[in-house]
Design a protein around this motif. Sequence first.
Motif, PDB file in Angstrom:
ATOM      1  N   VAL A  16       0.845  -1.202   0.000  1.00  0.00           N
ATOM      2  CA  VAL A  16       0.000   0.000   0.000  1.00  0.00           C
ATOM      3  C   VAL A  16       0.880   1.252   0.000  1.00  0.00           C
ATOM      4  O   VAL A  16       0.596   2.224  -0.722  1.00  0.00           O
ATOM      5  CB  VAL A  16      -0.959  -0.038   1.216  1.00  0.00           C
ATOM      6  N   TRP A  17       1.944   1.236   0.796  1.00  0.00           N
ATOM      7  CA  TRP A  17       2.865   2.378   0.823  1.00  0.00           C
ATOM      8  C   TRP A  17       3.476   2.601  -0.563  1.00  0.00           C
ATOM      9  O   TRP A  17       3.533   3.723  -1.057  1.00  0.00           O
ATOM     10  CB  TRP A  17       3.943   2.150   1.884  1.00  0.00           C
ATOM     11  N   MET A  18       3.914   1.527  -1.208  1.00  0.00           N
ATOM     12  CA  MET A  18       4.475   1.636  -2.547  1.00  0.00           C
ATOM     13  C   MET A  18       3.468   2.259  -3.507  1.00  0.00           C
ATOM     14  O   MET A  18       3.800   3.162  -4.289  1.00  0.00           O
ATOM     15  CB  MET A  18       4.901   0.254  -3.050  1.00  0.00           C
ATOM     16  N   LEU A  19       2.225   1.806  -3.455  1.00  0.00           N
ATOM     17  CA  LEU A  19       1.199   2.342  -4.350  1.00  0.00           C
ATOM     18  C   LEU A  19       0.940   3.819  -4.079  1.00  0.00           C
ATOM     19  O   LEU A  19       0.711   4.603  -5.005  1.00  0.00           O
ATOM     20  CB  LEU A  19      -0.084   1.516  -4.226  1.00  0.00           C
ATOM     21  N   GLU A  20       0.991   4.204  -2.811  1.00  0.00           N
ATOM     22  CA  GLU A  20       0.838   5.625  -2.461  1.00  0.00           C
ATOM     23  C   GLU A  20       2.018   6.432  -3.008  1.00  0.00           C
ATOM     24  O   GLU A  20       1.842   7.533  -3.528  1.00  0.00           O
ATOM     25  CB  GLU A  20       0.723   5.806  -0.948  1.00  0.00           C
ATOM     26  N   PRO A  25      -4.045   4.324  -8.181  1.00  0.00           N
ATOM     27  CA  PRO A  25      -5.287   3.931  -7.506  1.00  0.00           C
ATOM     28  C   PRO A  25      -5.262   2.445  -7.132  1.00  0.00           C
ATOM     29  O   PRO A  25      -4.700   1.624  -7.861  1.00  0.00           O
ATOM     30  CB  PRO A  25      -6.367   4.220  -8.553  1.00  0.00           C
ATOM     31  N   TYR A  26      -5.863   2.132  -6.004  1.00  0.00           N
ATOM     32  CA  TYR A  26      -5.935   0.743  -5.549  1.00  0.00           C
ATOM     33  C   TYR A  26      -7.087   0.597  -4.569  1.00  0.00           C
ATOM     34  O   TYR A  26      -7.588   1.585  -4.023  1.00  0.00           O
ATOM     35  CB  TYR A  26      -4.619   0.319  -4.870  1.00  0.00           C
ATOM     36  N   THR A  27      -7.476  -0.621  -4.352  1.00  0.00           N
ATOM     37  CA  THR A  27      -8.403  -0.925  -3.282  1.00  0.00           C
ATOM     38  C   THR A  27      -7.694  -1.866  -2.318  1.00  0.00           C
ATOM     39  O   THR A  27      -6.835  -2.653  -2.728  1.00  0.00           O
ATOM     40  CB  THR A  27      -9.695  -1.600  -3.797  1.00  0.00           C
ATOM     41  N   LEU A  28      -8.045  -1.776  -1.058  1.00  0.00           N
ATOM     42  CA  LEU A  28      -7.484  -2.664  -0.036  1.00  0.00           C
ATOM     43  C   LEU A  28      -8.595  -3.566   0.461  1.00  0.00           C
ATOM     44  O   LEU A  28      -9.644  -3.095   0.916  1.00  0.00           O
ATOM     45  CB  LEU A  28      -6.899  -1.857   1.120  1.00  0.00           C
TER      46      LEU A  28
END
Length: 196
Positions: A16-20, A25-28
């Motif tokens: 998630v940190w990498m995607l930020e 965009p992503y969903t968790l």
Amino acid sequence: MYEVIGSPTSRAFRVVWMLEELGLPYTLSPEKPHSEVVSALNPSGKIPILKDGDAAIIDSTAILTYLADKHGALTFPAGTIERAHQDSFTQQILDEVEAGLWTASRHNFILPEDRKVPAVKETLMWEYSRGLKNVLRRRQGTYLMGEEMTVPDIILTHCATWAKFEGFPTDNEELLGYIKVTRGRDAFQKLLPKKK
């Protein structure tokens, strides 16, 4: 849109940190290890899992490397000497820093009671401290590879948080200065719980 499957308090935080950091965009989808959803995608039942369309990628380091390579950020290009050094940092962190944390976690709350050996923690803490010093001795600047953050910085910073949770030593002055920088990044701060 990527989907990250796993608990945000696990290694899924790295993804998630990498995607930020990448601004993607992503969903968790919070899932615990060995849930029905997780086991259907990863026979070992481990998290995190990254869904990219119909493809499921397992292992946090493999996911970070995939995202970095795919989006050309937080990494040096494959086939360069710099990338070889970057990958060397990653492997060293996994071997000398994370391995002890993972073993401690298994003996704390994962293994069956009759397989837990609490006394192993003292040795693991010693190995962690020694491994951490070895990694930091190679540091080349503000970040591990110099003045740009790369994949191993995400892994090492996550390990520092994990170490605190496990009760491992947290008094390494160089590490404290380093994680003040890495945790101070906007993408990391965005993921912290909001204080009311």
